[in-house]
Enzyme design. Sequence first.
Site, PDB file in Angstrom:
ATOM      1  N   LEU A  25       0.945  -1.286  -0.048  1.00  0.00           N
ATOM      2  CA  LEU A  25       0.007  -0.049  -0.073  1.00  0.00           C
ATOM      3  C   LEU A  25       0.903   1.153   0.019  1.00  0.00           C
ATOM      4  O   LEU A  25       1.497   1.632   0.898  1.00  0.00           O
ATOM      5  CB  LEU A  25      -0.756  -0.101   1.379  1.00  0.00           C
TER       6      LEU A  25
ATOM      7  N   GLY B 136       3.710   1.120   5.500  1.00  0.00           N
ATOM      8  CA  GLY B 136       4.737   2.185   5.977  1.00  0.00           C
ATOM      9  C   GLY B 136       4.350   2.446   7.463  1.00  0.00           C
ATOM     10  O   GLY B 136       4.994   3.379   7.823  1.00  0.00           O
TER      11      GLY B 136
ATOM     12  N   GLN C 191      -2.034   4.843  14.213  1.00  0.00           N
ATOM     13  CA  GLN C 191      -0.894   4.203  14.340  1.00  0.00           C
ATOM     14  C   GLN C 191      -0.515   3.862  15.703  1.00  0.00           C
ATOM     15  O   GLN C 191       0.446   3.481  16.016  1.00  0.00           O
ATOM     16  CB  GLN C 191       0.229   4.378  13.466  1.00  0.00           C
TER      17      GLN C 191
ATOM     18  N   CYS D 205      -6.334  28.957 -20.066  1.00  0.00           N
ATOM     19  CA  CYS D 205      -5.951  30.102 -21.041  1.00  0.00           C
ATOM     20  C   CYS D 205      -6.785  29.907 -22.242  1.00  0.00           C
ATOM     21  O   CYS D 205      -7.919  29.186 -22.250  1.00  0.00           O
ATOM     22  CB  CYS D 205      -4.353  30.124 -21.324  1.00  0.00           C
TER      23      CYS D 205
END
Length: 512
Positions: A184, A288, A297, A451
């Site tokens: 992930l 991670g 976490q 633009c």
Amino acid sequence: MPAPASVPLYLVRLAPEVTTKSRRTRRRFQKRLIANLSDALSRLGGTFHIHDRWDRIHVEAKHPGVAERIATVFGISSVSRVDARVPADLDRIVEEGRELYRDLVARNGTFAVEARRSGCQSFRSRDVCVSLGAALRPYAAVDLSTPDVTVSVEVRDDEALLFSSRRQGAGGLPLGIEGRAVCLLSGGFDSAVAAWLVLRRGVALDYVFCNLAGDANERMVASICKVLVDQWSYGDRPRLHVVDFGPVVDELRAKSEARYGQVVLKRQMYRVAELIAGELEAEAIVTGEAIGQVSSQTLGNLRAIDASATLPVFRPLLGFDKAWIIERAGRIGTAALSARVREHCAIVRDKPVTHSSPGRVRAREAGLDAVVLERAVAERRVLNLHELSANDLVEPYLFIDQVPQTAVVIDCRPESLYSVWHYPGAERYAPHEVLARMTGFRKDRTYVLYCEHGVQTAHVAELMQRVGFEAYSFRGGAAQLREWSTVRHAAPERQGSGATAVQSGAGQSSAL
């Protein structure tokens, strides 16, 4: 001084974890290592030859950057470019060594000689060290502890190799020897480093990106994946699975208790990873996450999130702090890109739950429709990272066909055209003014530029994306934007894909 060989020779040493395996296992590991090394060298171009000498690998190649490339192949301890190849005769070794290295040791101050020998020669390794050391002693002092230069000699059978440089390799195990997992990936520092650490343990990876913030964010994540693939994933052809997470987040916000949003979101991401892993026959999920880095976490929340997966979840960064992670990201080449990526996983602004349990979280997500998640997986985009070109990572991500509700719209046309018509609320700056002012722009906003034809603003949007802004050029320019705006105001509808649903979260790290 001897004439240089027509084709440079590189001496490659195997990582200790490869050499200490049983003979049968080592043979399998080494076969994979040779295949990965061949893939790494083939990407440099030119011809090369690899000779497996069991305890050493010899590579012959002319292309510049060979030593640097070899050092990035997992399973390799170090590599040296050979300065001379001479017969395995002590007098010849000493003569060539003195001619090769006398100026080098004289410039650097101190030296040492090391030797390694195998085969049936009339001399010992120590004889090489003593004799060559004596020949170089008039030019510099000997220092066996911390020499400025180490002159090395490896003798095998009837040939001696002389060299004085050694480049540290990546070490670890040959990529692919331990099967496949899915990672992930968020684009931040953490998940890229976690991926690298698992690659180093021989696990091949495919990457899953749950997109919460549109094409610009996808481009940055794809660029980070490209670094991991082009610089570290030799012998494999990884893919990036891009899942539009907007519908998932919309449902989560509508049906789940807000303070549990972060934990439920992560559980949904795990489920996505597991569905994709099942299709790929992958055996684990990599993230991670590190203990205590953000609210989702904490140890309790990680336990609650883990319960949503049946596959093992690997968190190689669990005990590392952010400083170490960022330093490692710099070494593997992803830090500069990750520093420009905004995190988009914070969907709870105030007081998210910091300690949950599997049971409490299941109760808060009971109303979620699994079909929404399954549809997001089924409709995902899959990018072949090996085949992506530089242009593939630019043009498809620069244009947008609608204006997200919270976007800042910038008109880059002359004042005369702006006064005739402009998008409601649009600010007007010339292209060069946008670039001059963007240091004062907020990076937690989405910018849509237009633009006359959408060409000039595409260049500006690219420059803004390079420094971390989520910026786009409206496809087709002012005429297309005016047409879209007219239709939009005539029949209001939900704007943008769910990928633009999460615009807050600056400072929150998903650490996936």
